[in-house]
Design an enzyme around this catalytic site. Sequence first.
Site, PDB file in Angstrom:
ATOM      1  CE  LYS A   1      22.078  44.791  69.446  1.00 53.56           C
ATOM      2  NZ  LYS A   1      21.000  43.425  68.104  1.00 53.56           N
TER       3      LYS A   1
HETATM    4  C1  LIG Z   1      19.827  43.776  66.708  1.00 48.81           C
HETATM    5  C2  LIG Z   1      20.098  43.320  66.315  1.00 48.81           C
HETATM    6  C3  LIG Z   1      19.184  44.101  65.025  1.00 48.81           C
HETATM    7  C4  LIG Z   1      18.402  44.923  65.202  1.00 48.81           C
HETATM    8  O1  LIG Z   1      18.591  46.348  65.162  1.00 48.81           O
HETATM    9  P1  LIG Z   1      17.899  47.330  65.843  1.00 48.81           P
HETATM   10  O2  LIG Z   1      18.940  48.151  65.775  1.00 48.81           O
HETATM   11  O3  LIG Z   1      17.963  47.346  67.472  1.00 48.81           O
HETATM   12  O4  LIG Z   1      17.587  48.025  64.795  1.00 48.81           O
HETATM   13  C5  LIG Z   1      18.958  43.283  63.637  1.00 48.81           C
HETATM   14  N1  LIG Z   1      20.067  42.394  63.632  1.00 48.81           N
HETATM   15  C6  LIG Z   1      20.636  41.548  63.850  1.00 48.81           C
HETATM   16  C7  LIG Z   1      21.424  40.603  63.537  1.00 48.81           C
HETATM   17  C8  LIG Z   1      20.759  41.887  64.979  1.00 48.81           C
HETATM   18  O5  LIG Z   1      21.954  41.988  66.408  1.00 48.81           O
END
Ligand SMILES: *Cc1c(COP(=O)(O)O)cnc(C)c1O
Length: 468
Positions: free
Chosen positions: A115
């Site tokens: 993120k």
């Molecule tokens: C947020 C997240 C996901 C999921 O990603 P999306 O964009 O919500 O599909 C998967 N793995 C980790 C470690 C995350 O922080």
Amino acid sequence: MNYISTRDKQATPYTFSEVLLSGLAKDGGLFVPEIYPYIDFETLRQYKELTYSQLAFTIIEMFVGNSIPKDDLKTIINKSYSHNTFKDKAVTPTKQLYKNIFLQDLSLGPSLAFKDLAMQFLGNIMEYELERQDKTMTILGASSGDTVSAAEEAMKSKSRINVVMLTPKLGMSDFQKAQAGSILEDNIFNLSIDGPFDQCQDLVKEVNNDLEFKHTYHISAVNSINWGRICAQIVYYINGYLSSVNEVGEPLDVIVPSGNFGNILAGYIAKQMGLPLRKLIVATNENKVLDTLFKTGLYKQEAVTTTSSPSMDISKASNFERLLFDCLDRDAKKCSQLMKEFQNKKQIDLSNLNNQLTHNVGFQSDSSTHIDRITCIKTIYKDTKLMIDPHTAAGLHVALKNKDSDIPMLCMETAKATKFENTIKEALGKAPKRPKQFKNLESKKQRFYHINADASSIKTFIKENINI
Ligand SMILES: *Cc1c(COP(=O)(O)O)cnc(C)c1O
């Protein structure tokens, strides 16, 4: 580049700047670009020579259009992907684990999860835009996972932005809790709520429903439906593709641990822009909303089960609406009807579209259980000496099942193992080595405000603590 809403095509198109600060369209829809820019193979070949920041500028510029002067945008992007922020010159380096399985590391930012790649850009560009428009913003959100620290790391010390994050008292890992709690900058407010995550989310909604309050305190969000995040994510799909294939034009499958569908949606858009991805493989955990959707065409909201990959624990996948809109040939009226039906009945039958989603667009899906992920963490460690986190394991589990595929697969490393020590200990009998900056994380000073689980207490907190 102009933007339209997935629920109202007739409305006047929006600019990138408007889309950035409003998050959701007024009609409840999500913003999408009017058209996807197209990149031919010759241009893609030239991208191989670019640094990550140069590539990011080239791609993001297509979506920003005339909204922001080019030199300003370049400065924002260089700052977002500098060596201070991401711990590798390549930003999202790719390594080969097996003959046809590659792993792209998306977790080298400050919060150790993918993120950061979108959030760092969002923090810098929002600050710029607020400065330019002489506005302030209060970001209100709820999360039990990686969003809290990624958002707070990106927004800390930004003078026009305050961040108020609701987290459930129980449910985050000690590491995740300490990561958020130890961010002590004046504009960061971690609220600890005595209730489950769902309740935190409902409280955010309730506060947002008070339109006067929302307006007065400039309440906004940075959740994964924000277009600013999606467009920044397209960059690493192109970068990962160029690092994995020998010749531009060769097909590649991508495998993405998915929850809210934000990450893989960026891969889908990269494909629409001409990137030769063959399959877009959605990997889920025990919360199989997306797996059921792509296998059967039934999109059905489910109660959430808590798992060892908590950032993928979702009851619905907000960003799916953008894909649905395209699959309905961008018929906003139909899209709006279907989403309203989903809101009311908690399910919609899309089986008539399923062939298009899977066969034409290339989506495919699979899921994993806790035991699958533990086994995968063991196998990858035995074969490659690499410790992977339980989200990445959800993706690699699917890759290992398809090891004999004739086409290379690119898996996304969405978090670092260190964030989930207990699961790693369960799998390997030992904890991963921590990066230096996290050595004594849990013993650092933490600040949480304990707030009653009702909307009026949250509003009072905001009134008392936030200068507007
Ligand atoms: C947020 C997240 C996901 C999921 O990603 P999306 O964009 O919500 O599909 C998967 N793995 C980790 C470690 C995350 O922080």
